[in-house]
Design a protein around this motif. Structure first.
Motif, PDB file in Angstrom:
ATOM      1  N   MET A 167       1.148  -0.523  -3.433  1.00 33.95           N
ATOM      2  CA  MET A 167       1.441   0.267  -2.236  1.00 33.95           C
ATOM      3  C   MET A 167       2.920   0.622  -2.196  1.00 33.95           C
ATOM      4  N   CYS A 168       3.210   1.853  -1.808  1.00 34.99           N
ATOM      5  CA  CYS A 168       4.588   2.309  -1.670  1.00 34.99           C
ATOM      6  C   CYS A 168       5.241   1.549  -0.514  1.00 34.99           C
ATOM      7  N   PRO A 169       6.435   0.987  -0.712  1.00 28.90           N
ATOM      8  CA  PRO A 169       7.084   0.232   0.362  1.00 28.90           C
ATOM      9  C   PRO A 169       7.554   1.107   1.519  1.00 28.90           C
ATOM     10  N   CYS A 225       6.066   4.510   2.560  1.00 30.10           N
ATOM     11  CA  CYS A 225       4.999   5.173   3.321  1.00 30.10           C
ATOM     12  C   CYS A 225       3.709   4.364   3.390  1.00 30.10           C
ATOM     13  N   GLY A 226       3.555   3.348   2.534  1.00 31.69           N
ATOM     14  CA  GLY A 226       2.349   2.532   2.544  1.00 31.69           C
ATOM     15  C   GLY A 226       1.187   3.140   1.786  1.00 31.69           C
ATOM     16  N   GLY A 227       1.409   4.247   1.106  1.00 35.88           N
ATOM     17  CA  GLY A 227       0.351   4.900   0.331  1.00 35.88           C
ATOM     18  C   GLY A 227       0.086   4.166  -0.974  1.00 35.88           C
ATOM     19  N   TRP A 228      -1.172   4.198  -1.402  1.00 33.85           N
ATOM     20  CA  TRP A 228      -1.581   3.526  -2.632  1.00 33.85           C
ATOM     21  C   TRP A 228      -1.359   4.452  -3.821  1.00 33.85           C
ATOM     22  N   SER A 229      -0.859   3.893  -4.920  1.00 29.93           N
ATOM     23  CA  SER A 229      -0.650   4.676  -6.127  1.00 29.93           C
ATOM     24  C   SER A 229      -1.065   3.876  -7.343  1.00 29.93           C
ATOM     25  N   ASN A 230      -1.701   4.573  -8.271  1.00 33.25           N
ATOM     26  CA  ASN A 230      -2.034   3.953  -9.551  1.00 33.25           C
ATOM     27  C   ASN A 230      -1.493   4.796 -10.714  1.00 33.25           C
ATOM     28  N   ARG A 231      -0.619   5.760 -10.403  1.00 34.54           N
ATOM     29  CA  ARG A 231       0.029   6.589 -11.426  1.00 34.54           C
ATOM     30  C   ARG A 231       1.282   5.867 -11.916  1.00 34.54           C
ATOM     31  N   VAL A 232       1.253   5.432 -13.173  1.00 31.91           N
ATOM     32  CA  VAL A 232       2.361   4.664 -13.742  1.00 31.91           C
ATOM     33  C   VAL A 232       3.440   5.621 -14.255  1.00 31.91           C
ATOM     34  N   HIS A 233       4.663   5.398 -13.806  1.00 33.29           N
ATOM     35  CA  HIS A 233       5.813   6.188 -14.244  1.00 33.29           C
ATOM     36  C   HIS A 233       6.447   5.581 -15.494  1.00 33.29           C
ATOM     37  N   ARG A 253       6.521   0.705 -12.892  1.00 38.93           N
ATOM     38  CA  ARG A 253       6.995   1.589 -11.829  1.00 38.93           C
ATOM     39  C   ARG A 253       5.901   2.617 -11.581  1.00 38.93           C
ATOM     40  N   PHE A 254       5.616   2.845 -10.305  1.00 41.26           N
ATOM     41  CA  PHE A 254       4.571   3.780  -9.924  1.00 41.26           C
ATOM     42  C   PHE A 254       5.176   5.011  -9.266  1.00 41.26           C
ATOM     43  N   ILE A 255       4.455   6.117  -9.313  1.00 36.09           N
ATOM     44  CA  ILE A 255       4.861   7.370  -8.679  1.00 36.09           C
ATOM     45  C   ILE A 255       4.170   7.459  -7.327  1.00 36.09           C
ATOM     46  N   CYS A 256       4.943   7.710  -6.281  1.00 39.20           N
ATOM     47  CA  CYS A 256       4.363   7.901  -4.949  1.00 39.20           C
ATOM     48  C   CYS A 256       3.959   9.365  -4.801  1.00 39.20           C
ATOM     49  N   ASP A 257       2.693   9.599  -4.478  1.00 42.32           N
ATOM     50  CA  ASP A 257       2.161  10.958  -4.399  1.00 42.32           C
ATOM     51  C   ASP A 257       2.309  11.601  -3.029  1.00 42.32           C
ATOM     52  N   ALA A 258       2.729  10.842  -2.028  1.00 40.41           N
ATOM     53  CA  ALA A 258       2.846  11.392  -0.675  1.00 40.41           C
ATOM     54  C   ALA A 258       3.970  12.426  -0.636  1.00 40.41           C
ATOM     55  N   ALA A 259       3.661  13.598  -0.102  1.00 43.05           N
ATOM     56  CA  ALA A 259       4.636  14.694  -0.067  1.00 43.05           C
ATOM     57  C   ALA A 259       5.792  14.399   0.888  1.00 43.05           C
ATOM     58  N   PHE A 266       8.519   3.624  -7.358  1.00 46.41           N
ATOM     59  CA  PHE A 266       8.754   2.271  -6.849  1.00 46.41           C
ATOM     60  C   PHE A 266       8.167   1.267  -7.827  1.00 46.41           C
ATOM     61  N   ALA A 267       8.743   0.084  -7.836  1.00 43.89           N
ATOM     62  CA  ALA A 267       8.282  -0.983  -8.721  1.00 43.89           C
ATOM     63  C   ALA A 267       7.240  -1.831  -8.005  1.00 43.89           C
ATOM     64  N   GLU A 268       6.297  -2.346  -8.773  1.00 41.72           N
ATOM     65  CA  GLU A 268       5.279  -3.199  -8.174  1.00 41.72           C
ATOM     66  C   GLU A 268       5.911  -4.507  -7.722  1.00 41.72           C
ATOM     67  N   PRO A 269       5.527  -5.003  -6.544  1.00 39.48           N
ATOM     68  CA  PRO A 269       6.129  -6.228  -6.028  1.00 39.48           C
ATOM     69  C   PRO A 269       5.431  -7.481  -6.567  1.00 39.48           C
ATOM     70  N   PHE A 270       6.185  -8.546  -6.685  1.00 36.44           N
ATOM     71  CA  PHE A 270       5.652  -9.853  -7.052  1.00 36.44           C
ATOM     72  C   PHE A 270       6.178 -10.857  -6.043  1.00 36.44           C
ATOM     73  N   ALA A 271       5.785 -10.679  -4.787  1.00 40.33           N
ATOM     74  CA  ALA A 271       6.345 -11.452  -3.672  1.00 40.33           C
ATOM     75  C   ALA A 271       6.040 -12.947  -3.785  1.00 40.33           C
ATOM     76  N   ARG A 272       4.919 -13.333  -4.341  1.00 40.80           N
ATOM     77  CA  ARG A 272       4.574 -14.753  -4.427  1.00 40.80           C
ATOM     78  C   ARG A 272       5.250 -15.442  -5.610  1.00 40.80           C
ATOM     79  N   LEU A 273       5.815 -14.654  -6.517  1.00 43.50           N
ATOM     80  CA  LEU A 273       6.454 -15.219  -7.705  1.00 43.50           C
ATOM     81  C   LEU A 273       7.970 -15.227  -7.590  1.00 43.50           C
ATOM     82  N   THR A 274       8.558 -14.139  -7.148  1.00 45.30           N
ATOM     83  CA  THR A 274      10.008 -14.017  -7.069  1.00 45.30           C
ATOM     84  C   THR A 274      10.390 -12.927  -6.086  1.00 45.30           C
ATOM     85  N   THR A 275      11.676 -12.775  -5.839  1.00 48.87           N
ATOM     86  CA  THR A 275      12.179 -11.727  -4.954  1.00 48.87           C
ATOM     87  C   THR A 275      12.863 -10.656  -5.799  1.00 48.87           C
TER      88      THR A 275
END
Length: 134
Positions: free
Chosen positions: A43-45, A47-55, A80-86, A93-102
């Protein structure tokens, strides 16, 4: 020396369901773990939109709690993913790993918490002696 990845997956990433271990190498007192995300997107941090397009992707490297006297280093492949929201100001944005590290951290959250507890309990030079740098 190659090690069993399912063993290390359950040991190091216990409770973190979205990480897969690709390879584990143990040599010269260091356990090197190569891992990647299992998720198909993020999810984009902004807009919250979901993306599966890898940059693209890059590797993060950080330390974890030592195990049996050996230092543990995790090499995590981050996509890193591409946010498609206009209307979103963020293009990638990079995928988060909140439970592993900051973000920007050089060590895992659990190693950070352990060092924080040692620092608070022992303080100063006593804490430095109990946690040698490796």
């Amino acid at each position: 020396m190659q090690a069993d990845t399912t063993f290390w997956d359950s040991l190091v990433f216990d409770g973190i369901d979205d990480v897969d271990v690709d390879e584990v190498t143990a040599a010269f007192g260091t356990v090197d773990i190569a891992a990647r995300s299992r998720a198909t997107g993020a999810m984009c941090p902004d807009c919250g939109g979901w993306s599966n397009r890898v940059h693209g992707s890059y590797q993060r490297r950080f330390k974890d709690l030592p195990l049996a006297g050996q230092s543990v280093v995790i090499r995590l492949t981050v996509r890193r993913f591409i946010c498609d929201a206009a209307d979103c100001p963020r293009r990638t944005f990079a995928e988060p790993f909140a439970r592993l590290t900051t973000p920007y951290a050089r060590l895992t959250s659990r190693l950070g918490h352990a060092l924080e507890h040692v620092g608070l309990a022992l303080a100063g030079r006593a804490g430095a002696r109990r946690t040698p740098r490796s």
